[in-house]
Each structure stands twice: as structure tokens, then as C-alpha cells.
Enzyme design. Sequence first.
Site, PDB file in Angstrom:
ATOM      1  N   MET A   1      71.017  67.036  27.430  1.00  0.00           N
ATOM      2  CA  MET A   1      70.313  68.879  27.517  1.00  0.00           C
ATOM      3  C   MET A   1      70.373  69.541  26.020  1.00  0.00           C
ATOM      4  O   MET A   1      71.386  69.028  25.563  1.00  0.00           O
ATOM      5  CB  MET A   1      70.568  69.555  27.918  1.00  0.00           C
ATOM      6  CG  MET A   1      71.426  69.750  29.890  1.00  0.00           C
ATOM      7  SD  MET A   1      69.465  68.925  30.743  1.00  0.00           S
ATOM      8  CE  MET A   1      68.489  69.449  30.238  1.00  0.00           C
ATOM      9  N   LYS A   2      69.254  69.925  25.514  1.00  0.00           N
ATOM     10  CA  LYS A   2      68.821  70.327  24.265  1.00  0.00           C
ATOM     11  C   LYS A   2      69.369  71.701  24.265  1.00  0.00           C
ATOM     12  O   LYS A   2      68.484  72.578  24.668  1.00  0.00           O
ATOM     13  CB  LYS A   2      67.763  69.886  23.903  1.00  0.00           C
ATOM     14  CG  LYS A   2      67.647  67.958  23.213  1.00  0.00           C
ATOM     15  CD  LYS A   2      66.279  68.234  22.408  1.00  0.00           C
ATOM     16  CE  LYS A   2      65.784  68.871  20.864  1.00  0.00           C
ATOM     17  NZ  LYS A   2      64.562  67.998  21.270  1.00  0.00           N
ATOM     18  N   VAL A   3      70.269  72.045  23.470  1.00  0.00           N
ATOM     19  CA  VAL A   3      71.060  73.835  23.487  1.00  0.00           C
ATOM     20  C   VAL A   3      70.674  73.865  21.858  1.00  0.00           C
ATOM     21  O   VAL A   3      71.201  72.882  21.449  1.00  0.00           O
ATOM     22  CB  VAL A   3      71.884  73.465  23.647  1.00  0.00           C
ATOM     23  CG1 VAL A   3      72.487  75.186  24.252  1.00  0.00           C
ATOM     24  CG2 VAL A   3      71.503  73.198  26.019  1.00  0.00           C
TER      25      VAL A   3
ATOM     26  N   LEU B   1      66.155  66.532  26.575  1.00  0.00           N
ATOM     27  CA  LEU B   1      65.138  67.454  27.509  1.00  0.00           C
ATOM     28  C   LEU B   1      65.202  68.948  26.944  1.00  0.00           C
ATOM     29  O   LEU B   1      66.759  69.185  26.870  1.00  0.00           O
ATOM     30  CB  LEU B   1      66.140  66.941  28.800  1.00  0.00           C
ATOM     31  CG  LEU B   1      65.024  68.591  30.154  1.00  0.00           C
ATOM     32  CD1 LEU B   1      63.446  68.466  29.767  1.00  0.00           C
ATOM     33  CD2 LEU B   1      64.902  68.048  31.473  1.00  0.00           C
TER      34      LEU B   1
ATOM     35  N   THR C   1      62.767  65.215  23.277  1.00  0.00           N
ATOM     36  CA  THR C   1      61.663  65.932  22.867  1.00  0.00           C
ATOM     37  C   THR C   1      61.410  67.593  22.662  1.00  0.00           C
ATOM     38  O   THR C   1      63.266  67.654  22.666  1.00  0.00           O
ATOM     39  CB  THR C   1      61.079  65.325  24.594  1.00  0.00           C
ATOM     40  OG1 THR C   1      62.540  66.786  25.466  1.00  0.00           O
ATOM     41  CG2 THR C   1      61.177  64.433  25.406  1.00  0.00           C
TER      42      THR C   1
END
Length: 375
Positions: A140-142, A109, A45
Site C-alpha cells: 500500500m502506497k502511503v 497501490l 502505480t
Amino acid sequence: MTDHALKDLSERGVSLYLDDISRSRLDSGDLQRLIERRHVVGVTTNPSIFKKALEDGEGYDNTIGELTRAGFSTTDALRLLTCMDVRDAADLLEPIHAETKGHDGWVSLEVNPFYAHDTEATVAEASLLHWTVGRQNVMMKVPATDAGLKAVTELVSRGIPVNVTVIFSLNRYRQAAEAYMAGLERAEKQGKNPTAIRSVASFYLARLDDAIDRELDSVGTHDAETLRGCIALSHAHLAQATYTELHSGSKWEDLARAHPDLKPQRLLWASTSTKDDQYSDTRYVTNLALPGCINTMPEKTLRAVADHGAVPNEPLGADIADARTALRNLDTLGISFEKVADRLETEAVTGFENAWREIQEVLETRMKRAREQHA
């Protein structure tokens, strides 16, 4: 819809992820059907995807009304809405996550993009979101900014899975891989089990070709024309070669010697929806049938691959020498690959910031309407 190409890719060891999520997709059972029938084993996403879902979908009305009546701010309501969708998608994919022992079954996310240049805020937000979702198969998207890479190391050391995103260059990829390994080392020193930690590095493809092609068109020579559409796939194969190099180096071997079940940071191909109508709409999927890699795509691309995709025996651009030559030829033409990559990174972060700002405006409007209806 046939799915021979999707099956072929899956059997070759390519993990197929859907680059989309929405409440209607979850409630209608559409995502479940894609998992069961179309070989989808993960979901990614980003703020633009959530913006479209909130603008187009009516499935959020009841939840928005409840959040409004409970007195939530727009910021916190947005956090909860995105976490709810990701949590439910993670639940659908949990059987795959369990069956593959964490190889697949992931949902990503994105952290608030306004924190892209703030390490401490990124770590705090990612930790909060991961705790809020409460599912072990959520990454977690960083973004791979300088600050983001420092956050990756800290998050990995805490045992939080990370998708390092908006990668456009081999230099950034090396940094992402090193940030992951540094996090594993830190976790080990803290007495944690690093074998349970996972990460992926997300390369953007179509955006890269689109930007490079514009530069080539401005040159306007025959030599420039021959390079159109070649760079992203060539770069992807160089990334695969770099992956092999990194995981035969001393740093990784030292870690793996102490922890034989340690998992490397996987390569993920993103931005796979072709932007130029001259190119095949399946090119960034069928030509990257590289075992162990992830390919995430919007449903339009997934359907195109299922309908008319053909996976070649030898993936396009697999000749590493030719791939290196293609990038050197850019320099010969006066095009700086690194400058283009740096610009694209900035534009990607700015684009997500704009989408985040717009989604907050959309949500505020809907929450205001809900307040008026219950006044």
C-alpha cells in the site's frame, strides 16, 4: 530493442520496476513480456497512472458496464477497478515474489490521496484495499506526510506491506525508516512475526532536480550553473549513506538480533523520467546502479535504457563528500533545500488529489453513458 544495460543493472542487484499499469497492458500480455524479456520484477502505480489508463484504454468498458448495472457508486467502482488491475499484475509477478522470497515481485497501490493528512482514514482505506486485492505481494502506497507516517507504523504493525512515497528529503526518509521500525517493534510486542513484513521508501528524483534547477536559474551565477542537475543524484547517494547509518544503529540492531531474518526498508528511486532535455533520458537509472535498491520507471525510460543506456563503473555522485558539498553550496546561494522539499511534497499530494478528482469525473461520465445504453 537491446537490453544490455537492463541486464547489467539487474546483475548488479538493482531491481527494475515498471511505473505503469493498465487493463490493456495486462490483457495484451505486454506486462508479461516485459517481465520475461526486459528484467522487470515489480510494478508501481499512482492516481495519475490510473487516470491515464482509464482515459486512454477501452479495456474497461465491460467491467464499467457491470459495475454500473450492479449499482456501484463511482467511488466504490474506482476502488474495484484499481484493485482488479493490481491483483492481476500481482498474479503475474507472484512467481518472482516466491522465487526471491519476497525481495521482489511487488505491486504498489496508492491509498486515496485525499486521506494524506488523515491517519485513521489512511489506515482504514489501506487495510480495506489490501484485503480487497487479497494478494500477499501488494504494497500500500502511503505518502510521507506527518499523518501518513503515523499510518505507516500502524499498517506495518498489522503486517501490511507499505511503500512510503513522495519522499524528497533525508529528513522525511529518516522519519519513514523510523516509522517502519516502530511498526516492526509494535508487531513484535503483539506477538506477530516481523520477519514477514516488507516496506520500501520512495525518493522522487527528476521532480527534485527540476525544482532545484529553477531556483538555480533564478540565481543566474556561474556557481549556480555548475550545480544544475547535480542535486537529485547527490541526494540519492546521501540517502544510501543514511540507509547504511540507520541499519547499523542500535534500534535496528536490537530488532535484527532478536529476528536475524528481519528485512530492512529498501530504497526505491522514483520520478526517473528526465524533465530537462539537456540531460540524458537514462541518467536517473544508469547512474544509480546501487545494489539492493529499486528503480521504477515508465516504459519510455525503460526502453531508453534498453536502447542506449550505459551503466558506468562508478555511479555518478557516488562521492559522499562531494554530494554533501553540493547541498551545502545550495545554502551558500540562498536556496533552502528543505523549503523546496516541503513544497514538492505538498505539490505531489495536491497533484495526486487532482488526478483522483479527474479520474472520478472520467469514470462517472463513463458510468452515466453505460446507464443510458442500458436504460
